[in-house]
Design an enzyme around this catalytic site. Structure first.
Site, PDB file in Angstrom:
ATOM      1  N   GLN A 298       0.829  -1.206   0.000  1.00 48.10           N
ATOM      2  CA  GLN A 298       0.000   0.000   0.000  1.00 48.10           C
ATOM      3  C   GLN A 298       0.862   1.255   0.000  1.00 48.10           C
ATOM      4  OE1 GLN A 298      -3.091   0.061  -0.507  1.00 48.10           O
ATOM      5  NE2 GLN A 298      -4.015  -1.834   0.219  1.00 48.10           N
TER       6      GLN A 298
ATOM      7  N   TYR B 141      -5.537 -13.506  -0.456  1.00 47.70           N
ATOM      8  CA  TYR B 141      -4.945 -12.382  -1.193  1.00 47.70           C
ATOM      9  C   TYR B 141      -4.068 -11.566  -0.216  1.00 47.70           C
ATOM     10  CZ  TYR B 141      -9.165 -13.621  -3.864  1.00 47.70           C
ATOM     11  OH  TYR B 141     -10.178 -14.295  -4.516  1.00 47.70           O
TER      12      TYR B 141
ATOM     13  N   GLU C 197      -1.171 -16.169  -1.074  1.00 49.24           N
ATOM     14  CA  GLU C 197      -0.856 -15.107  -2.047  1.00 49.24           C
ATOM     15  C   GLU C 197      -0.127 -15.744  -3.234  1.00 49.24           C
ATOM     16  OE1 GLU C 197      -0.275 -12.185  -4.378  1.00 49.24           O
ATOM     17  OE2 GLU C 197      -1.371 -11.727  -2.521  1.00 49.24           O
TER      18      GLU C 197
ATOM     19  N   ASP D 169      -9.033  -9.905   0.933  1.00 48.90           N
ATOM     20  CA  ASP D 169      -8.635  -8.608   0.397  1.00 48.90           C
ATOM     21  C   ASP D 169      -8.378  -8.765  -1.101  1.00 48.90           C
ATOM     22  OD1 ASP D 169      -7.811  -6.029  -0.004  1.00 48.90           O
ATOM     23  OD2 ASP D 169      -5.903  -6.222   1.052  1.00 48.90           O
TER      24      ASP D 169
ATOM     25  N   CYS E  34     -11.541  -2.679  -2.377  1.00 53.12           N
ATOM     26  CA  CYS E  34     -11.154  -1.405  -2.985  1.00 53.12           C
ATOM     27  C   CYS E  34     -12.100  -1.010  -4.104  1.00 53.12           C
ATOM     28  CB  CYS E  34      -9.711  -1.479  -3.501  1.00 53.12           C
ATOM     29  SG  CYS E  34      -9.443  -2.743  -4.749  1.00 53.12           S
TER      30      CYS E  34
END
Length: 257
Positions: A93, A120, A141, A187, A215
């Protein structure tokens, strides 16, 4: 020209700065001159310098090959008391202050001493703080660079390996081995979760608690409809302005079965 882009990451809570030159070819003599001048330059010179070769004309920022020119291989960042190391091309991020808010919202929602599956997981923004709080975490991931960063961060923070295990596979494949979990954190990318992921998590694993970090509000609305129909109740939705001055917003949703 040779230079496509310059990617710069500045540590929000450290004094480190990583610069990555994205070039079409690293055989150009001018590139060697430029990198040498950057290394030997002013006090503002980056802590580490990398060159990424990306010859294709596509929509991706980085190509497959990265070469370290000077300094550490990774840049260090601190989020909620956990140190993270980030490779030049791995995702982390960019808005660290807002990322701290996201992590706190997830941490505060998870009951003590639970088994958590983090889907994720990236480099472990949620997995590492959860493991540091004595939760047992499986972090899934598919990006191997992010997984390598997460494993390096585990060692850096001296988190026992039995507290957090990274699985370097696509979520859809890794989920086949997951039979039970107290909490599942999701996520997903902007497109949201696939129907297969929602089916496995909310109709087979059926965790007592799920935390969905999104998001994309449109994808979130679509996925929540399926999740609620599967027997879950929304406890809270908290927006976080991760991308100021844009139309994008993150949201953290806590659901209970």
């Amino acid at each position: 020209g040779v230079l496509r882009a310059i990617a710069i990451r500045v540590g929000c809570n450290t004094d480190e700065m990583m610069a990555t030159l994205v070039v079409t070819s690293d055989a150009d003599r001018r590139l060697r001159t430029a990198t040498r001048q950057a290394i030997e330059g002013a006090p503002e010179a980056p802590t580490s310098l990398h060159v990424n070769v990306h010859p294709k004309d596509d929509g991706f920022i980085f190509g497959p090959e990265t070469r370290r020119i000077a300094g550490p291989a990774r840049v260090r960042e601190v989020v909620n008391g956990v140190s993270f190391v980030v490779s030049p091309t791995a995702f982390f991020q960019t808005n660290v202050r807002a990322a701290e808010m996201l992590a706190r919202l997830v941490l505060d929602a998870v009951p003590a001493g639970t088994r958590v599956v983090d889907l994720y997981a990236g480099a472990g923004l949620f997995a590492l703080p959860l493991a540091k709080r004595d939760h047992t975490v499986i972090a899934i991931e598919e990006n191997r660079a992010a997984v390598a960063d997460g494993q390096a961060s585990l060692r850096l923070n001296r988190i026992p390996p039995e507290r957090c295990r990274f699985v370097a596979e696509p979520v859809e494949a890794a989920l086949r081995a997951i039979r039970a979990a107290d909490v599942v954190v999701l996520d997903p990318p902007r497109t949201g979760c696939t129907p297969a992921v929602l089916e496995h998590v909310f109709r087979r694993v059926q965790p007592a608690l799920a935390i969905y970090v999104s998001c994309n509000p449109e994808a979130l609305a679509r996925d929540l409809l399926s999740i609620v129909r599967g027997g879950y109740t929304i406890l809270s939705i908290q927006p976080v302005d991760m991308f100021p001055h844009t139309t994008h917003v993150e949201a953290v949703v806590v659901l209970t079965r």
